[in-house]
Design a protein around this motif. Structure first.
Motif, mmCIF file in Angstrom:
data_model
loop_
_atom_site.group_PDB
_atom_site.id
_atom_site.type_symbol
_atom_site.label_atom_id
_atom_site.label_comp_id
_atom_site.label_asym_id
_atom_site.label_seq_id
_atom_site.Cartn_x
_atom_site.Cartn_y
_atom_site.Cartn_z
ATOM 1 N N ALA A 212 56.165 53.084 41.507
ATOM 2 C CA ALA A 212 55.809 52.161 42.563
ATOM 3 C C ALA A 212 54.990 52.310 43.011
ATOM 4 N N ASN A 213 54.112 53.115 43.601
ATOM 5 C CA ASN A 213 53.256 53.280 44.176
ATOM 6 C C ASN A 213 51.974 52.547 43.683
ATOM 7 N N GLU A 214 51.714 52.898 42.513
ATOM 8 C CA GLU A 214 50.449 52.316 40.986
ATOM 9 C C GLU A 214 51.002 50.648 41.574
ATOM 10 N N ARG A 215 52.375 50.108 41.157
ATOM 11 C CA ARG A 215 52.252 48.810 41.892
ATOM 12 C C ARG A 215 51.918 48.202 43.141
ATOM 13 N N THR A 216 52.042 49.045 43.834
ATOM 14 C CA THR A 216 51.264 48.507 45.689
ATOM 15 C C THR A 216 49.889 48.467 45.679
ATOM 16 N N PHE A 217 49.179 49.137 44.627
ATOM 17 C CA PHE A 217 47.785 49.795 44.522
ATOM 18 C C PHE A 217 47.750 48.124 44.088
ATOM 19 N N LEU A 218 48.049 48.272 42.435
ATOM 20 C CA LEU A 218 47.204 46.428 42.589
ATOM 21 C C LEU A 218 48.139 45.336 43.199
ATOM 22 N N ALA A 219 48.809 45.451 44.150
ATOM 23 C CA ALA A 219 49.432 44.092 44.839
ATOM 24 C C ALA A 219 47.638 43.961 45.068
ATOM 25 N N TRP A 220 47.476 45.444 45.902
ATOM 26 C CA TRP A 220 46.535 45.466 46.684
ATOM 27 C C TRP A 220 44.632 44.911 46.419
ATOM 28 N N LEU A 221 45.001 45.099 45.201
ATOM 29 C CA LEU A 221 43.825 44.764 44.294
ATOM 30 C C LEU A 221 44.047 43.398 44.570
ATOM 31 N N ARG A 222 44.832 42.378 43.883
ATOM 32 C CA ARG A 222 45.686 41.166 43.733
ATOM 33 C C ARG A 222 45.371 40.579 45.091
ATOM 34 N N THR A 223 45.661 41.206 46.154
ATOM 35 C CA THR A 223 44.604 40.362 47.190
ATOM 36 C C THR A 223 43.078 40.480 47.665
ATOM 37 N N ALA A 224 42.950 41.862 47.405
ATOM 38 C CA ALA A 224 41.142 41.414 47.440
ATOM 39 C C ALA A 224 40.389 40.649 45.956
ATOM 40 N N LEU A 225 40.846 40.259 45.282
ATOM 41 C CA LEU A 225 40.423 39.304 44.085
ATOM 42 C C LEU A 225 40.696 38.347 45.094
ATOM 43 N N ALA A 226 42.077 37.503 45.643
ATOM 44 C CA ALA A 226 42.303 36.328 45.918
ATOM 45 C C ALA A 226 40.822 35.939 47.140
ATOM 46 N N LEU A 227 41.230 36.842 48.232
ATOM 47 C CA LEU A 227 40.022 37.051 49.121
ATOM 48 C C LEU A 227 38.213 36.668 48.817
ATOM 49 N N ILE A 228 38.417 37.372 48.346
ATOM 50 C CA ILE A 228 37.519 37.375 47.455
ATOM 51 C C ILE A 228 36.828 36.291 47.239
ATOM 52 N N GLY A 229 37.483 35.713 46.124
ATOM 53 C CA GLY A 229 37.350 33.597 45.017
ATOM 54 C C GLY A 229 38.188 33.161 46.558
ATOM 55 N N GLY A 230 38.620 33.164 47.919
ATOM 56 C CA GLY A 230 38.421 32.320 48.777
ATOM 57 C C GLY A 230 37.045 32.279 49.186
ATOM 58 N N GLY A 231 36.505 33.732 49.337
ATOM 59 C CA GLY A 231 34.894 33.740 50.691
ATOM 60 C C GLY A 231 33.906 33.267 49.349
ATOM 61 N N PHE A 232 34.342 32.794 48.242
ATOM 62 C CA PHE A 232 33.141 31.888 47.081
ATOM 63 C C PHE A 232 33.328 29.908 47.256
ATOM 64 N N ALA A 233 34.835 30.344 47.570
ATOM 65 C CA ALA A 233 35.423 28.705 47.609
ATOM 66 C C ALA A 233 34.667 28.258 48.285
ATOM 67 N N VAL A 234 35.167 29.335 49.875
ATOM 68 C CA VAL A 234 34.282 28.732 51.259
ATOM 69 C C VAL A 234 32.902 28.043 51.294
ATOM 70 N N ASP A 235 32.195 29.154 50.444
ATOM 71 C CA ASP A 235 31.044 28.859 50.137
ATOM 72 C C ASP A 235 30.244 28.076 49.277
ATOM 73 N N GLN A 236 31.029 27.671 48.467
ATOM 74 C CA GLN A 236 30.677 26.867 47.688
ATOM 75 C C GLN A 236 31.285 25.086 47.556
ATOM 76 N N PHE A 237 32.791 25.046 48.296
ATOM 77 C CA PHE A 237 33.576 23.767 48.863
ATOM 78 C C PHE A 237 33.000 23.453 49.996
ATOM 79 N N LEU A 238 32.612 23.906 51.109
ATOM 80 C CA LEU A 238 32.617 23.049 51.824
ATOM 81 C C LEU A 238 30.563 22.767 52.573
ATOM 82 N N PRO A 239 30.066 22.404 51.493
ATOM 83 C CA PRO A 239 28.341 22.492 51.773
ATOM 84 C C PRO A 239 28.325 21.732 53.065
#
Length: 130
Positions: free
Chosen positions: A31-58
């Motif tokens: 369960a602790n490992e699943r929580t770790f993986l959920a945090w990593l998915r959140t991190a990847l989504a935030l990073i993807g969102g950061g790149f999307a803001v930079d690329q799609f809001l010129p």
């Protein structure tokens, strides 16, 4: 400070956690490992969102676009680092029979995402040139 350094060392040598306390029920470790993986998915989504803001809001003013993108990217970086830190802290607490650690990080992350989202609402409602 030595507690922080010890925790940091465990990031790169997690097998050393076994030196502490008793082995918890494997279901709790998984369960602790699943929580770790959920945090990593959140991190990847935030990073993807950061790149999307930079690329799609010129057309957004440079300062706003970069500020929003950097806020999301920073939140992603912090989430990925916090994931491993939280995993180590929880694993150690379970092995020692202690209460699981509490953290303000989820609140900080939520507020950061909410502020960026509100800024994006303003951008959408009132136009790109702000």
């Amino acid at each position: 400070m030595s507690n922080f350094v010890q925790s940091l060392r465990l990031w790169f040598a997690p097998e050393r956690i076994r030196d502490e306390g008793d082995t918890p029920d494997y279901r709790f470790s998984l369960a602790n490992e699943r929580t770790f993986l959920a945090w990593l998915r959140t991190a990847l989504a935030l990073i993807g969102g950061g790149f999307a803001v930079d690329q799609f809001l010129p057309d957004l003013r440079w300062g706003w676009r970069i500020g929003l993108a950097l806020a999301l990217l920073a939140a992603g970086v912090l989430s990925s680092l916090r994931a491993v830190n939280h995993w180590v802290r929880c694993e150690r607490a379970m092995r020692r029979g202690e209460d699981l650690p509490v953290s303000r990080f989820p609140t900080v992350l939520s507020v950061t995402v909410a502020v960026v989202a509100l800024a994006m609402v303003v951008v959408v409602l009132f136009g790109w040139e702000g």
